[in-house]
Enzyme design. Structure first.
Site, PDB file in Angstrom:
ATOM      1  N   ARG A  88      19.626 -28.594 -35.099  1.00 40.56           N
ATOM      2  CA  ARG A  88      20.478 -29.014 -33.997  1.00 40.56           C
ATOM      3  C   ARG A  88      20.021 -28.290 -32.727  1.00 40.56           C
ATOM      4  NH1 ARG A  88      25.291 -31.346 -35.912  1.00 40.56           N
ATOM      5  NH2 ARG A  88      25.340 -32.242 -33.819  1.00 40.56           N
ATOM      6  N   LEU A 102      21.193 -26.322 -29.723  1.00 37.41           N
ATOM      7  CA  LEU A 102      22.393 -25.592 -29.307  1.00 37.41           C
ATOM      8  C   LEU A 102      22.683 -25.824 -27.825  1.00 37.41           C
ATOM      9  CD1 LEU A 102      21.579 -22.358 -31.302  1.00 37.41           C
ATOM     10  CD2 LEU A 102      23.494 -23.903 -31.753  1.00 37.41           C
ATOM     11  N   HIS A 121       8.602 -22.552 -34.339  1.00 42.15           N
ATOM     12  CA  HIS A 121       8.230 -23.961 -34.209  1.00 42.15           C
ATOM     13  C   HIS A 121       6.792 -24.156 -34.727  1.00 42.15           C
ATOM     14  CE1 HIS A 121       8.271 -27.990 -32.586  1.00 42.15           C
ATOM     15  NE2 HIS A 121       7.067 -27.756 -32.108  1.00 42.15           N
ATOM     16  N   GLU A 137      18.128 -23.986 -23.130  1.00 42.47           N
ATOM     17  CA  GLU A 137      18.815 -25.246 -23.407  1.00 42.47           C
ATOM     18  C   GLU A 137      17.853 -26.428 -23.558  1.00 42.47           C
ATOM     19  OE1 GLU A 137      19.042 -23.479 -20.712  1.00 42.47           O
ATOM     20  OE2 GLU A 137      18.888 -24.745 -18.935  1.00 42.47           O
ATOM     21  N   GLU A 147       3.712 -18.995 -40.512  1.00 39.04           N
ATOM     22  CA  GLU A 147       5.086 -18.836 -40.017  1.00 39.04           C
ATOM     23  C   GLU A 147       5.764 -17.661 -40.702  1.00 39.04           C
ATOM     24  OE1 GLU A 147       7.639 -22.305 -39.822  1.00 39.04           O
ATOM     25  OE2 GLU A 147       5.926 -23.630 -39.737  1.00 39.04           O
TER      26      GLU A 147
HETATM   27  C1  GRF Z   1       9.455 -24.771 -40.292  1.00 35.89           C
HETATM   28  O1  GRF Z   1       8.240 -25.451 -40.275  1.00 35.89           O
HETATM   29  C2  GRF Z   1       9.850 -24.338 -38.906  1.00 35.89           C
HETATM   30  O2  GRF Z   1       8.773 -24.024 -38.096  1.00 35.89           O
HETATM   31  C3  GRF Z   1      10.540 -25.570 -38.366  1.00 35.89           C
HETATM   32  O3  GRF Z   1      11.243 -26.108 -39.469  1.00 35.89           O
HETATM   33  C4  GRF Z   1      10.612 -25.701 -40.675  1.00 35.89           C
HETATM   34  C5  GRF Z   1      11.652 -24.979 -41.467  1.00 35.89           C
HETATM   35  O4  GRF Z   1      11.211 -24.616 -42.755  1.00 35.89           O
HETATM   36  N1  GRF Z   1      11.374 -25.234 -37.250  1.00 35.89           N
HETATM   37  P1  GRF Z   1      12.088 -23.665 -43.665  1.00 35.89           P
HETATM   38  O5  GRF Z   1      13.488 -24.284 -43.768  1.00 35.89           O
HETATM   39  O6  GRF Z   1      12.129 -22.313 -43.043  1.00 35.89           O
HETATM   40  O7  GRF Z   1      11.404 -23.656 -45.000  1.00 35.89           O
END
Ligand code: GRF
Length: 188
Positions: free
Chosen positions: A93, A95, A111, A144, A176
């Protein structure tokens, strides 16, 4: 136990799988980590990620319904639990400005692209289609506008000819899981 009390209290908002939450929890247990995951909130009861909160005995709540309701209830919980940083991890979502103004704490997000390239959804499909040479992930402050706040840290990976959206997603997700806790420790 003293060092535990000095760790910054972090809340994580999720909507689904929760693999980034899982890795944030894992890294938070390291001796040199500056943060502790104190609270997990999901806008979906069915979010698989809630399992990681339960397994690690972290307070967790699912608040379904309108965004306004989610924001109201979560603001109260952030205050009640003295949260100092909010991490969005697969939280689906956007925010509101009102919520961001009221939190008074940094809100950060991860991201799966090298922002400002490829904001929004389906980043891996788009990176391949557009023949980008590299992709990766970005941890950034949330404002935002979608995926637009100041970047804290990025990790980059080469896109190979044989890559599909699925293989690229897998490679980037691995990055990530390192980038998020690194960025968090960086801003504390
Ligand atoms: C990840 O690829 C993150 O970068 C994006 O959504 C995905 C979430 O994956 N915003 P998880 O729920 O952390 O496994």
């Amino acid at each position: 136990m003293d060092h535990l009390n000095t760790k910054k209290k972090v809340a994580v908002f999720i909507s689904g799988r929760g693999s980034n939450l899982k890795s944030l929890i894992k890294h938070s247990k390291k001796i040199n980590s500056k943060y502790k995951i104190e609270l997990v909130l999901s806008n979906k009861k069915s979010a698989k990620g809630l399992f990681y909160a339960k397994k690690n005995k972290i307070k967790n709540f699912a608040i379904e319904g309108k965004l306004q309701l989610f924001e109201k209830k979560s603001l109260n919980l952030l205050k009640k639990h003295k949260i100092k940083i909010l991490c969005l991890a697969g939280f689906m979502r956007v925010l509101s400005k009102n919520f961001l103004n009221k939190t008074k704490i940094p809100v950060i997000n991860i991201h799966p692209s090298l922002l400002p390239k490829l904001k929004g959804l389906n980043t891996h499909e788009r990176a391949i289609k557009l023949r980008h040479k590299y992709s990766g992930c970005s941890v950034h402050f949330v404002n935002e506008k979608l995926d637009s706040g100041k970047i804290i840290l990025q990790k980059k990976v080469k896109i190979l000819k044989k890559d599909t959206p699925k293989t690229l997603a897998k490679k980037i997700l691995k990055l990530e899981h390192v980038a998020y806790s690194e960025a968090l420790n960086l801003i504390i």
